[in-house]
Write an enzyme that holds these catalytic residues in place. Sequence first.
Site, short mmCIF file in Angstrom:
data_model
loop_
_atom_site.label_atom_id
_atom_site.label_comp_id
_atom_site.label_asym_id
_atom_site.label_seq_id
_atom_site.Cartn_x
_atom_site.Cartn_y
_atom_site.Cartn_z
N SER A 184 0.89 -1.44 -0.04
CA SER A 184 0.07 -0.03 0.05
C SER A 184 0.95 1.34 0.01
O SER A 184 0.66 2.37 -0.35
CB SER A 184 -0.98 -0.04 1.33
OG SER A 184 -0.38 -0.09 2.45
N HIS A 212 -5.45 -3.72 -1.60
CA HIS A 212 -5.17 -2.88 -2.71
C HIS A 212 -5.15 -3.50 -4.28
O HIS A 212 -4.33 -3.02 -5.00
CB HIS A 212 -3.83 -2.08 -2.40
CG HIS A 212 -4.06 -1.37 -1.34
ND1 HIS A 212 -4.37 0.24 -1.33
CD2 HIS A 212 -3.69 -1.23 0.10
CE1 HIS A 212 -4.61 0.76 -0.18
NE2 HIS A 212 -4.00 -0.18 0.78
N LYS A 241 -12.36 0.00 -0.20
CA LYS A 241 -11.52 0.54 -1.31
C LYS A 241 -12.04 0.54 -2.77
O LYS A 241 -13.22 1.11 -2.82
CB LYS A 241 -10.21 -0.07 -1.31
CG LYS A 241 -9.33 0.20 0.01
CD LYS A 241 -7.86 -0.37 0.11
CE LYS A 241 -7.23 0.08 1.21
NZ LYS A 241 -7.71 -0.03 2.59
#
Length: 396
Positions: A184, A212, A241
């Site tokens: 990340s 991610h 996310k």
Amino acid sequence: MPTDFHARIAAELADIDAQGLTKPERVIASRQGPVIEVGGRQVLNFCANNYLGLAGDQRIVDAAKAAADRRGAGTASVRFICGTQDIHKELEAAIAGYLGFEDAILFAAAFDANGGLFEPLFGEEDAIVSDSLNHASIIDGVRLCKAKRYRFANSDMDELESRLKEAREAGARNIVIATDGAFSMDGYIAKLDEIRVLADRYDALIMVDDCHATGFLGPQGRGSFAHHGVKIDFLSGTFGKALGGAMGGFICASAPVVQLLKQRARPYLFSNALAPAVCGASMEAIRIAQGSEGDALRTRLSANAHRYRMAMTDAGFDLLPGEHPIIPVMLGDAKLAQTLAARMLELGVYVIGFSFPVVPRGAARIRTQMSAAHTFEHIDQTVEAFKQAGKELGVI
């Protein structure tokens, strides 16, 4: 209250500030998106994990509202008492099906998912071999487990093999290699194809945190393992996310593993079930991500990242190499990172300086992140603002 305690806390805060390590919280008065309202004005947002641009999408909002209308604000309970609703089972089936696993288990946060994974599955007879740049939640989850711990330098396959040899020679019952799918702070993508080869050679399991990566890496956005075309044993991820931007985490694995986690994972057993609104929003995000619209969003995201990376490199900024939409602008000095971020906000671009302990000392940066919701105009305006601020502060 003891005065020496409060004096110590005040001194520690002052020291953090003096080093330029204070992390300010700027209040956003709008939905998440490529343009947000901060301090009463509209600014470009280049630091969110909103990879597919769905966090402010009206369809996601409507799905959240509909789920709350049907199932209320929350369960007021943990899952095994009276906190499991049909919408939780639907979301578990949706995420497992999307990512190609037998089953899934939901958590209040991805941090909890990693915190609850290792302790129920591995004991003193086992070994965990962990990448040095792994997320803090993996590190904490491993600490809660009694398995023997090994560490290898980020994506260093020679060192990983050495640690696997050590663990095997020490008589480990089971070995699990734990890694972020995409790191990340740096945007590096794990070498899961090479890790798969070593795992097969040393009879090891593979655990990947794909927070991610899920939604935008690999075919249909199924993540880093799909990007490399390999199979893994345990996958942790988030709905906070690319998949809607709300909150909540999950682990995908075989059905028996998920069943054992539901019996033994403490963050699952002792935390309230996900709010129905989060479940509804997440299922709508999965629907979008796995279809043709998801493909279009991923193509746009890749084009945005390429345009930004090339323009910033041409402007003379020091970027970490890679293909991920996380694109760190390396500065080194913590105070410089904070000063540059503040100047960028004055110029109409919202970015954040990252410094210790989030990144190593001396590796301060501004971590910029692309979204499919950004336009080329947004990117060009941001690059121009970076060039102006960079020249003013002597960065370029």
